[in-house]
Design a protein around this motif. Structure first.
Motif, PDB file in Angstrom:
ATOM      1  N   LEU A  46      26.101  29.669  15.905  1.00 57.40           N
ATOM      2  CA  LEU A  46      24.881  30.468  15.932  1.00 57.40           C
ATOM      3  C   LEU A  46      24.539  30.882  17.360  1.00 57.40           C
ATOM      4  CD1 LEU A  46      22.352  31.762  14.739  1.00 57.40           C
ATOM      5  CD2 LEU A  46      21.265  29.496  14.799  1.00 57.40           C
ATOM      6  N   ILE A  47      24.649  29.967  18.299  1.00 58.58           N
ATOM      7  CA  ILE A  47      24.357  30.290  19.699  1.00 58.58           C
ATOM      8  C   ILE A  47      25.279  31.402  20.187  1.00 58.58           C
ATOM      9  CG2 ILE A  47      24.482  29.413  22.074  1.00 58.58           C
ATOM     10  CD1 ILE A  47      23.409  26.716  20.891  1.00 58.58           C
ATOM     11  N   ALA A  48      26.559  31.318  19.877  1.00 58.72           N
ATOM     12  CA  ALA A  48      27.504  32.370  20.282  1.00 58.72           C
ATOM     13  C   ALA A  48      27.106  33.707  19.654  1.00 58.72           C
ATOM     14  CB  ALA A  48      28.928  31.982  19.883  1.00 58.72           C
ATOM     15  N   GLU A  49      26.708  33.686  18.393  1.00 57.76           N
ATOM     16  CA  GLU A  49      26.264  34.900  17.698  1.00 57.76           C
ATOM     17  C   GLU A  49      25.016  35.484  18.372  1.00 57.76           C
ATOM     18  OE1 GLU A  49      24.405  36.018  13.318  1.00 57.76           O
ATOM     19  OE2 GLU A  49      25.603  34.188  13.504  1.00 57.76           O
ATOM     20  N   LEU A  50      24.062  34.634  18.701  1.00 52.96           N
ATOM     21  CA  LEU A  50      22.821  35.098  19.321  1.00 52.96           C
ATOM     22  C   LEU A  50      23.072  35.641  20.724  1.00 52.96           C
ATOM     23  CD1 LEU A  50      20.419  32.228  18.197  1.00 52.96           C
ATOM     24  CD2 LEU A  50      20.617  34.529  17.201  1.00 52.96           C
ATOM     25  N   ARG A  51      23.963  35.004  21.467  1.00 52.91           N
ATOM     26  CA  ARG A  51      24.262  35.445  22.830  1.00 52.91           C
ATOM     27  C   ARG A  51      24.921  36.821  22.837  1.00 52.91           C
ATOM     28  NH1 ARG A  51      20.868  33.268  26.109  1.00 52.91           N
ATOM     29  NH2 ARG A  51      21.164  31.093  26.542  1.00 52.91           N
ATOM     30  N   ALA A  52      25.552  37.203  21.741  1.00 51.23           N
ATOM     31  CA  ALA A  52      26.220  38.503  21.652  1.00 51.23           C
ATOM     32  C   ALA A  52      25.253  39.636  21.306  1.00 51.23           C
ATOM     33  CB  ALA A  52      27.344  38.436  20.615  1.00 51.23           C
ATOM     34  N   LEU A  53      24.010  39.317  20.975  1.00 53.79           N
ATOM     35  CA  LEU A  53      23.031  40.339  20.595  1.00 53.79           C
ATOM     36  C   LEU A  53      22.580  41.140  21.813  1.00 53.79           C
ATOM     37  CD1 LEU A  53      20.693  38.305  18.195  1.00 53.79           C
ATOM     38  CD2 LEU A  53      22.505  39.924  17.557  1.00 53.79           C
ATOM     39  N   ASP A  54      22.327  42.421  21.596  1.00 52.11           N
ATOM     40  CA  ASP A  54      21.753  43.283  22.631  1.00 52.11           C
ATOM     41  C   ASP A  54      20.415  43.788  22.139  1.00 52.11           C
ATOM     42  OD1 ASP A  54      23.764  43.227  24.595  1.00 52.11           O
ATOM     43  OD2 ASP A  54      24.959  44.692  23.485  1.00 52.11           O
ATOM     44  N   GLY A  55      19.426  43.842  23.000  1.00 52.37           N
ATOM     45  CA  GLY A  55      18.123  44.421  22.667  1.00 52.37           C
ATOM     46  C   GLY A  55      17.259  43.494  21.845  1.00 52.37           C
ATOM     47  N   GLY A  56      16.119  43.146  22.373  1.00 52.72           N
ATOM     48  CA  GLY A  56      15.184  42.273  21.672  1.00 52.72           C
ATOM     49  C   GLY A  56      15.539  40.814  21.869  1.00 52.72           C
ATOM     50  N   ASP A  57      14.531  40.012  22.050  1.00 56.51           N
ATOM     51  CA  ASP A  57      14.750  38.590  22.291  1.00 56.51           C
ATOM     52  C   ASP A  57      14.854  37.804  20.991  1.00 56.51           C
ATOM     53  OD1 ASP A  57      14.663  39.015  25.030  1.00 56.51           O
ATOM     54  OD2 ASP A  57      12.531  38.563  25.190  1.00 56.51           O
ATOM     55  N   VAL A  58      15.266  36.560  21.127  1.00 54.96           N
ATOM     56  CA  VAL A  58      15.376  35.612  20.023  1.00 54.96           C
ATOM     57  C   VAL A  58      14.289  34.567  20.219  1.00 54.96           C
ATOM     58  CG1 VAL A  58      16.832  33.875  18.915  1.00 54.96           C
ATOM     59  CG2 VAL A  58      17.868  35.966  19.852  1.00 54.96           C
ATOM     60  N   TRP A  59      13.514  34.315  19.168  1.00 53.33           N
ATOM     61  CA  TRP A  59      12.448  33.316  19.225  1.00 53.33           C
ATOM     62  C   TRP A  59      12.855  32.097  18.436  1.00 53.33           C
ATOM     63  CZ3 TRP A  59       7.363  33.716  15.983  1.00 53.33           C
ATOM     64  CH2 TRP A  59       6.534  32.624  16.278  1.00 53.33           C
ATOM     65  N   MET A  60      12.844  30.951  19.106  1.00 53.58           N
ATOM     66  CA  MET A  60      13.056  29.657  18.458  1.00 53.58           C
ATOM     67  C   MET A  60      11.699  29.224  17.920  1.00 53.58           C
ATOM     68  SD  MET A  60      16.209  29.210  19.012  1.00 53.58           S
ATOM     69  CE  MET A  60      16.239  27.658  18.190  1.00 53.58           C
ATOM     70  N   LEU A  61      11.454  29.493  16.655  1.00 52.07           N
ATOM     71  CA  LEU A  61      10.154  29.236  16.029  1.00 52.07           C
ATOM     72  C   LEU A  61      10.084  27.815  15.498  1.00 52.07           C
ATOM     73  CD1 LEU A  61       7.455  30.033  14.622  1.00 52.07           C
ATOM     74  CD2 LEU A  61       8.824  30.926  12.757  1.00 52.07           C
ATOM     75  N   GLY A  62       8.954  27.174  15.727  1.00 53.00           N
ATOM     76  CA  GLY A  62       8.703  25.902  15.067  1.00 53.00           C
ATOM     77  C   GLY A  62       8.940  24.702  15.940  1.00 53.00           C
ATOM     78  N   GLY A  63       9.324  23.646  15.308  1.00 58.12           N
ATOM     79  CA  GLY A  63       9.408  22.342  15.932  1.00 58.12           C
ATOM     80  C   GLY A  63      10.420  22.214  17.047  1.00 58.12           C
ATOM     81  N   GLY A  64      10.292  21.132  17.775  1.00 54.72           N
ATOM     82  CA  GLY A  64      11.115  20.905  18.948  1.00 54.72           C
ATOM     83  C   GLY A  64      12.517  20.419  18.673  1.00 54.72           C
ATOM     84  N   MET A  65      12.833  20.012  17.451  1.00 59.89           N
ATOM     85  CA  MET A  65      14.179  19.499  17.189  1.00 59.89           C
ATOM     86  C   MET A  65      15.234  20.583  17.418  1.00 59.89           C
ATOM     87  SD  MET A  65      13.600  16.976  13.911  1.00 59.89           S
ATOM     88  CE  MET A  65      15.355  16.804  13.668  1.00 59.89           C
TER      89      MET A  65
END
Length: 181
Positions: free
Chosen positions: A97-116
């Protein structure tokens, strides 16, 4: 490359939810004036929302309409989600998932919710920034902002600002170093 960010509120004693995941303490601050840091402004820059299964189940259990129709939503879980509340995708492997997210262009990614899940991303060097809104409440018991996993870091303070009703916004950039062995 997309920036992966956290945006979360915590009590003065470092909790994000009271006993039994109670958020009543936080709801009484709903009308707080956050100015340029308001959630409605923040969410406009978010292209993808990532949440863990516990956060999804919490949101889905409430009668409010699905709030993330404008964003791509990914739930990190190994269990299938029957009859999802909104349009979403499921991922089980955090590293992929991290690799997939790092490949995104335009717009940020929000880690919503708890700290785990945020901690899982930090442990992998993948949470870039976090905004923490400290709410002047002492809960005494509940769910911690971050689980104690042994992870250590020295985030760089980008800004600190006193807001309405005694709330304080802390904005940090996380940097990661690898230890030579």
């Amino acid at each position: 490359m997309a920036k992966i960010v956290g945006y979360i509120a915590a009590s003065l004693d470092g909790l994000i939810a009271g006993e039994n995941d109670d958020l009543d303490w936080l709801y009484k601050y709903d009308e707080m004036d956050l100015g340029e840091h308001d959630y409605r402004t923040f969410i406009k820059g978010i292209r993808t929302v990532v949440m863990g299964r516990g956060t999804y189940d919490f949101i889905a259990s409430h009668p409010a309409p699905w709030a993330y129709g404008e964003q791509r939503v990914i739930v990190v879980t190994s269990r299938p989600i029957e009859d999802p509340k909104g349009a979403l995708e499921v991922r089980a492997d955090v590293d992929h998932l991290i690799a997939e997210l790092r490949a995104l262009d335009g717009g940020d990614v929000w880690m919503l919710g708890g700290g785990m899940l945020q901690m899982a991303f930090m442990e992998r060097g993948a949470l870039d920034e976090i905004e923490i809104y400290i709410i002047p409440e002492l809960l005494g018991a509940g769910r911690a902002l971050f689980p104690l996993t042994g992870f250590r870091s020295s985030p760089e303070l980008i800004s600190a600002k006193a807001l309405d009703k005694g709330c304080v916004r802390l904005h940090y950039r996380l940097s990661y170093t690898t230890s030579a062995s």
